[in-house]
Design an enzyme around this catalytic site. Sequence first.
Site, mmCIF file in Angstrom:
data_model
loop_
_atom_site.group_PDB
_atom_site.id
_atom_site.type_symbol
_atom_site.label_atom_id
_atom_site.label_comp_id
_atom_site.label_asym_id
_atom_site.label_seq_id
_atom_site.Cartn_x
_atom_site.Cartn_y
_atom_site.Cartn_z
ATOM 1 N N ASP A 99 -6.760 -5.487 -0.515
ATOM 2 C CA ASP A 99 -5.102 -5.432 0.042
ATOM 3 C C ASP A 99 -4.349 -5.601 -1.195
ATOM 4 O OD1 ASP A 99 -2.854 -5.436 1.295
ATOM 5 O OD2 ASP A 99 -3.128 -7.787 2.044
ATOM 6 N N ASP A 274 0.217 0.908 -0.699
ATOM 7 C CA ASP A 274 -0.372 -0.311 -0.127
ATOM 8 C C ASP A 274 -1.749 0.127 0.403
ATOM 9 O OD1 ASP A 274 -0.734 -2.779 0.991
ATOM 10 O OD2 ASP A 274 0.434 -2.366 2.831
#
Length: 402
Positions: A99, A274
Amino acid sequence: MLSLYLLTLAICAVAVVASPPVVRRNSPITLPFAKVISTTGTRSIVERDRTRYNALRAQAKTTTSQDQATNASANNTLVSYVINVGVGSPPELFNLIIDTGSSNTWVGADITHPYVPPFSSLTGETMGAVYGSGQFSGPAVKVDITIGSLQVSDQIIGSAVEAFGFNDGVDGILGIGPTGLTKGSLFPDESATIPTGNNLIPEHLFAVSFEPATSNPELNGELTFGGIDDSKFTGSITYTPITSTSPASQYWGIDQSISYGTTAILSQGSGIVDTGTSLIGLASDLFSVYQTATGGILDPATGLLTVTEEQYANLGDLTFTIGGTDFDLTPNAQIWPRSLNSAIGGESGIIYLVVINLGTPSGFDMDFINGQAFLERFYSVFDTANSQVGIATTPFTNAETN
Ligand SMILES: *[C@@H]1O[C@H](CO)[C@@H](O)[C@H](O)[C@H]1NC(C)=O
Ligand SMILES: *[C@@H]1O[C@H](CO)[C@@H](O)[C@H](O)[C@H]1NC(C)=O
């Protein structure tokens, strides 16, 4: 005990997603990882991305040494890319989501695979974070982390005693966003940030290679710490500085313009790259332009746009212009892999688009999120030392596998 956790959660509500530990090397380290497809349906993938976006914008706020780059493999599970991370000495392996949109690393999400930290590793603080679609809290521990051949000593991570919102088989998160995102994640020292080791790896950068999936899970991702894997991209890498526009500036945020065929969608705006977002998000007004241009119809079951075969045949390129270079998402790159429709609650024979509505207008928060669906077509470099993001084409940029 309960009230302590509730208190912790309340305090952490302003802290966002979780940050990974990395080590200093003089050369790069590469790790393979796999992407996992969720079994919870397509609708939830959209809701998950949108909820994550809302959390990202709401929550934006302000060791060891190695000589070589490390490669690590990742499993593509469709919703997330999951990497094997060793915790403690000797290392115990956990499956952690990669992440870049959060910066706390933690384990313990899967109650069938608990982590029992040595008493001596407890720092006396509690760590917690709230994500778009889940949260965790538990004691902070100081332990060694191993990713492939990369070892990071004395990294502070979370050992969750409470966590929800994560798929079975996922043990937690490897948070590799900017260190500043860890602010507010520790209790009682809420103003502290947690060094992630990002500045310890060689060249102070890491790079991500994702590929479109044709099965779930599929071991088709690679994360390289401290270097760039030349075999994973084609041509040259275009670098663009981290945007100065908040809130994207607090993440791996960039400026870009967007067009579809000959239709301008965004002349210039800010958003983020992302790894923790599954699809591609556009601000609501930009999404409307895209929907009109493609003729897509919103499918209530999945939350995604659908197009007919004829519309698909007529789709144009969705172009993201970054640092002066055009990165074209081909028609095939704009659709969900058709062999995996059931994994997202879709029907076979239907064509679903992977561009979703973030739900807020452009110029308000983030104008776009370049999630996994984008990263599966382009190589990405996260350059901490120079505060820039690099993007390059890959052998999968024009793949027809979807
Ligand atoms: C690992 O990363 C290096 C870059 O440091 C690269 O040269 C090498 O090919 C990668 N190894 C694999 C197996 O991909
Ligand atoms: C990828 O998934 C497979 C199947 O679940 C698993 O055996 C393997 O250990 C995983 N590898 C990584 C690097 O996560």
